[in-house]
Design an enzyme around this catalytic site. Sequence first.
Site, mmCIF file in Angstrom:
data_model
loop_
_atom_site.group_PDB
_atom_site.id
_atom_site.type_symbol
_atom_site.label_atom_id
_atom_site.label_comp_id
_atom_site.label_asym_id
_atom_site.label_seq_id
_atom_site.Cartn_x
_atom_site.Cartn_y
_atom_site.Cartn_z
ATOM 1 N N GLY A 139 0.827 -1.200 0.000
ATOM 2 C CA GLY A 139 0.000 0.000 0.000
ATOM 3 C C GLY A 139 0.859 1.247 0.000
ATOM 4 O O GLY A 139 0.992 1.907 1.035
ATOM 5 N N SER A 159 1.397 3.515 -3.405
ATOM 6 C CA SER A 159 0.883 4.524 -4.337
ATOM 7 C C SER A 159 -0.528 4.972 -3.969
ATOM 8 O O SER A 159 -1.332 4.197 -3.435
ATOM 9 C CB SER A 159 0.876 3.968 -5.761
ATOM 10 O OG SER A 159 2.190 3.698 -6.217
ATOM 11 N N GLU A 219 12.872 -4.012 -4.004
ATOM 12 C CA GLU A 219 11.943 -4.110 -5.119
ATOM 13 C C GLU A 219 12.659 -3.913 -6.450
ATOM 14 O O GLU A 219 12.354 -4.579 -7.444
ATOM 15 C CB GLU A 219 10.838 -3.066 -4.956
ATOM 16 C CG GLU A 219 9.759 -3.142 -6.011
ATOM 17 C CD GLU A 219 8.627 -2.163 -5.733
ATOM 18 O OE1 GLU A 219 7.463 -2.532 -5.946
ATOM 19 O OE2 GLU A 219 8.906 -1.033 -5.311
ATOM 20 N N SER A 244 -0.975 -4.386 -5.005
ATOM 21 C CA SER A 244 -0.815 -5.725 -5.573
ATOM 22 C C SER A 244 -1.390 -6.800 -4.658
ATOM 23 O O SER A 244 -1.021 -6.912 -3.496
ATOM 24 C CB SER A 244 0.670 -6.012 -5.819
ATOM 25 O OG SER A 244 1.229 -5.032 -6.657
#
Length: 387
Positions: free
Chosen positions: A129, A131, A249, A163
């Site tokens: 969580g 963006s 990431e 996602s």
Amino acid sequence: MDLTYTDEEEAFRAGLREWLAVSLPKLPPKPDPLDWPARRAYDTTWQRMLYDAGYAGLHWPETAGGRGATPTQHLIYLEETEKAGAPYVGANFVGLLHAGPTIAAEGTPEQRARWLPPVLRGDEIWCQGFSEPDAGSDLAALRTRAVRDGDDYVVTGSKIWTSHAEVADWCELLVRTEPISAAVPKHRGITWLALPMGAPGVTVRPLRTLAGSAEFAEVFLDEVRVPVANRVGAENDGWRVTMVTLSFERGTAFVGEVVACRRTLARLAAAAKENGSWDDPALRRQLGLLNGQFTALWRLTQWNVSESQRVGGVPGIGGSVFKLRYSHARQELYDTAARILGPDSLDLDHEWTLDRLSSLSYTIAAGTSQIQRNIVAERILGLPKGR
């Protein structure tokens, strides 16, 4: 420099190959790629098999529940699992590649004991969580607010492109704990929280992709209470913790996919020879160029993983170089696949068609290419910041 594998490393490879040969046939049939609840069950089944065999969290430090494998062993694992066609992390990618490593690096012993074993066993799934509708590339402009109330934060706001939120148990959540002001620049006042997705006030609205899947979602937070004990790092120090998350990431999260792309490239060449498009010299040059790019990306992957291990397990800003080039190389790979497939490239039932649609997001996901160029220019090349 000796670049050959040691006897111990070759023994590790042989043991892994033997285990894969025995274990992969035991997996159930692959689910519909658009059915994420079924994919969660499939992915977590595989994760539990890895855990029981001692391969889960192979490169994680032992203090985080991992095996503390060397960078070379980690790379051998990625090579062999991809070559064998083993499942990738799938629905568990945020927990295994982002949130888990961040908690391992920044969490307290109690937090590591609570959250990392379920990730490694495949018992719990995480989503990201970060963006927001008005804070995508400019992540520091996020507005989701968390107000301290005793032992809880009360969180209100919304997230987008979250996602696997519809199948997740936990969310690595960025919130603003201090409003932006002249004294508080936007990169300050941010806090990293672990949000239980089943908490009252959490609403998930799936978003459909071009391929028809719902692997992303909007998440709405209406006065959701999150325990202060779920904060990773200090209050208002979330931007620094986030940079740790983003380094994972961008630096090591895609390493298995490079091997998969090299395998796809070989299959594309075989398909071109079969349907006659191999006779086109321009196509052969493109395939050769892609082979060179993915070979170079694999070498960069090896360097990034080794560098990460050398500096304590957290990748450096070199991950932005990798992510930038990989995003575009992947798109070029599947554009080439469309040339080889011809009219079949419009068939949504074809694996490469779905992969091509997915590849369109890679220059946006995990930081846009424009953002990566800024990072490379300013932090690696030392160029002045734009005004």
